[in-house]
Design a protein around this motif. Sequence first.
Motif, PDB file in Angstrom:
ATOM      1  N   TRP A 190      13.664  -2.179 -16.836  1.00 43.87           N
ATOM      2  CA  TRP A 190      14.688  -2.593 -15.874  1.00 43.87           C
ATOM      3  C   TRP A 190      14.575  -4.079 -15.523  1.00 43.87           C
ATOM      4  CZ3 TRP A 190      13.531   1.913 -11.920  1.00 43.87           C
ATOM      5  CH2 TRP A 190      13.909   3.129 -12.503  1.00 43.87           C
ATOM      6  N   ASN A 191      13.420  -4.676 -15.804  1.00 44.55           N
ATOM      7  CA  ASN A 191      13.180  -6.097 -15.491  1.00 44.55           C
ATOM      8  C   ASN A 191      13.362  -6.400 -14.003  1.00 44.55           C
ATOM      9  OD1 ASN A 191      12.699  -6.887 -18.243  1.00 44.55           O
ATOM     10  ND2 ASN A 191      14.917  -6.789 -18.585  1.00 44.55           N
ATOM     11  N   VAL A 192      12.858  -5.505 -13.154  1.00 49.73           N
ATOM     12  CA  VAL A 192      12.974  -5.665 -11.705  1.00 49.73           C
ATOM     13  C   VAL A 192      11.661  -6.144 -11.093  1.00 49.73           C
ATOM     14  CG1 VAL A 192      13.339  -4.436  -9.519  1.00 49.73           C
ATOM     15  CG2 VAL A 192      14.791  -3.932 -11.516  1.00 49.73           C
ATOM     16  N   PHE A 193      10.538  -5.649 -11.605  1.00 47.64           N
ATOM     17  CA  PHE A 193       9.236  -5.901 -10.986  1.00 47.64           C
ATOM     18  C   PHE A 193       8.410  -6.904 -11.784  1.00 47.64           C
ATOM     19  CE2 PHE A 193      10.325  -1.484  -9.783  1.00 47.64           C
ATOM     20  CZ  PHE A 193      10.385  -1.657  -8.401  1.00 47.64           C
ATOM     21  N   ASP A 194       7.545  -7.602 -11.086  1.00 49.43           N
ATOM     22  CA  ASP A 194       6.578  -8.506 -11.705  1.00 49.43           C
ATOM     23  C   ASP A 194       5.683  -7.704 -12.645  1.00 49.43           C
ATOM     24  OD1 ASP A 194       3.968  -9.997 -11.984  1.00 49.43           O
ATOM     25  OD2 ASP A 194       5.020 -11.443 -10.717  1.00 49.43           O
ATOM     26  N   VAL A 195       5.409  -8.266 -13.816  1.00 51.85           N
ATOM     27  CA  VAL A 195       4.620  -7.541 -14.808  1.00 51.85           C
ATOM     28  C   VAL A 195       3.230  -7.215 -14.270  1.00 51.85           C
ATOM     29  CG1 VAL A 195       3.752  -9.638 -15.925  1.00 51.85           C
ATOM     30  CG2 VAL A 195       3.875  -7.515 -17.221  1.00 51.85           C
ATOM     31  N   ARG A 196       2.687  -8.083 -13.407  1.00 53.51           N
ATOM     32  CA  ARG A 196       1.372  -7.805 -12.836  1.00 53.51           C
ATOM     33  C   ARG A 196       1.413  -6.585 -11.925  1.00 53.51           C
ATOM     34  NH1 ARG A 196       0.488 -13.462 -10.096  1.00 53.51           N
ATOM     35  NH2 ARG A 196       2.720 -13.091  -9.812  1.00 53.51           N
ATOM     36  N   ALA A 197       2.507  -6.432 -11.189  1.00 61.22           N
ATOM     37  CA  ALA A 197       2.663  -5.253 -10.325  1.00 61.22           C
ATOM     38  C   ALA A 197       2.781  -3.990 -11.165  1.00 61.22           C
ATOM     39  CB  ALA A 197       3.892  -5.419  -9.435  1.00 61.22           C
ATOM     40  N   LEU A 198       3.535  -4.069 -12.265  1.00 62.14           N
ATOM     41  CA  LEU A 198       3.662  -2.922 -13.159  1.00 62.14           C
ATOM     42  C   LEU A 198       2.307  -2.502 -13.705  1.00 62.14           C
ATOM     43  CD1 LEU A 198       6.823  -4.129 -15.119  1.00 62.14           C
ATOM     44  CD2 LEU A 198       6.743  -2.171 -13.568  1.00 62.14           C
ATOM     45  N   ALA A 199       1.485  -3.491 -14.036  1.00 62.60           N
ATOM     46  CA  ALA A 199       0.154  -3.194 -14.569  1.00 62.60           C
ATOM     47  C   ALA A 199      -0.746  -2.601 -13.495  1.00 62.60           C
ATOM     48  CB  ALA A 199      -0.470  -4.462 -15.137  1.00 62.60           C
TER      49      ALA A 199
END
Length: 430
Positions: A190-199
């Motif tokens: 979705w490209n909504v969240f920071d990749v660091r948060a996803l991790a």
Amino acid sequence: MKITLSALFSWRLHAVVLVLACLAEWIGIAKFDIGIGTMVLLPLLYAFVFATFFNPNIVSITKNVVGGAGNRVAAQWILIFLMPFIAKFAVGIGPKIHDIIAAGPSLLLQEIGNVATVLFAMPVAVLVFGMGREAIGATHSIAREPNIALIADRFGLKTPEGIGVMGVYVMGTLFGAIYFSIMPAIIASWNVFDVRALAMGCGVGSGSMMGACSAALTEILPEHKDDIVAFAASSNLLTYATGLFVSIFIALPFAQWLYRVLTKHRKHAAVQANDEFVSLSDNEEVVLSLGQTLIALVFAGVMMLVVNWVGTGTSPAESFLGMLILLVCCVIGVLIKNVVKLGVPSIAWVSVVAICFALPAMPMADNVIAATDKLGLLPLITPALAYAGLAISRAEVNLFKKSGIKIAIIALLTFTGTYVGSVVIADWFL
């Protein structure tokens, strides 16, 4: 119960796993646009599904393939194979240590996001399915071992709360890693969240779930692979230290409060929980000695080199040094666990040792990183999921049949809640 070396190293069990893991890696990764995002199917999914067809408790005609002993020891091999995988992840923390320290508040506070398990699952459990107090145990967390211990201590496992937590635990054992290999990838697309948060959201306190989650993210966001590995591993390590306290002081009290609120809006009392949910008496825990564990780690390393060869094209000779480093981290971690009696799991100590090996201040850090880079992430976890498919016990099969779709849906909602909640909190503080 104790196990003999001959049973532990049953050639039929390991031959089946090796063939299935290699087949899964040969098939490779599949991606599909499903409208709400991109679904990623990883080799670990194929390995798990293929293995269930050789499980004597699922397909009875295959009982002579791995046998009863193979079925019982397979669960121990899951942990053995997860150790080098966790070490590989932890090595990735070293070079990113300054970034991780800078993101400290997000890493520490994202654990509070796990309370979203209650928000996602409790209303459905109580208002839709009419569950009673078993909803408290089922929705307060993703129900891994520390959470079971908490519920057992607070309520007892034969109570409705205990029945609920065991139901979600079994669903997580059967399908947790598979679900975490699919759901986070959809959210990431979705490209909504920071990749660091996803991790960070991947760090749920389960090695297999964390591994599946982060592996899926690296396929969706390959340009951020190093960040995903570092932040997922760091979050998972912190969860071992903070997760239980969040459950004790925040999640469980909140689940009890929300249950009381929701039951006021229900006209009829819930049906008493079914004791069949905790009918796990045919599960005999296999205990490995220290010597057996160390020998098994070496054996696992050899198998992983072969699977890595199929998955990445890197020959065992090229990747041998990297595997040796990971095994050294595992051995040191296991030895620390046996000496330091703090109740900290082996994989946590393995993570700490591997992190230390790769810290920028260490003189061998560059060599450690270069050597372990010869090993792919996915090939290291695929065999563990093959063992997981073979390790499903008769009790777990019966529980899945008897609990029906309700507990499965509640489990998936708790998994979704813990991931989404953690990602939202982490993203807020980044």
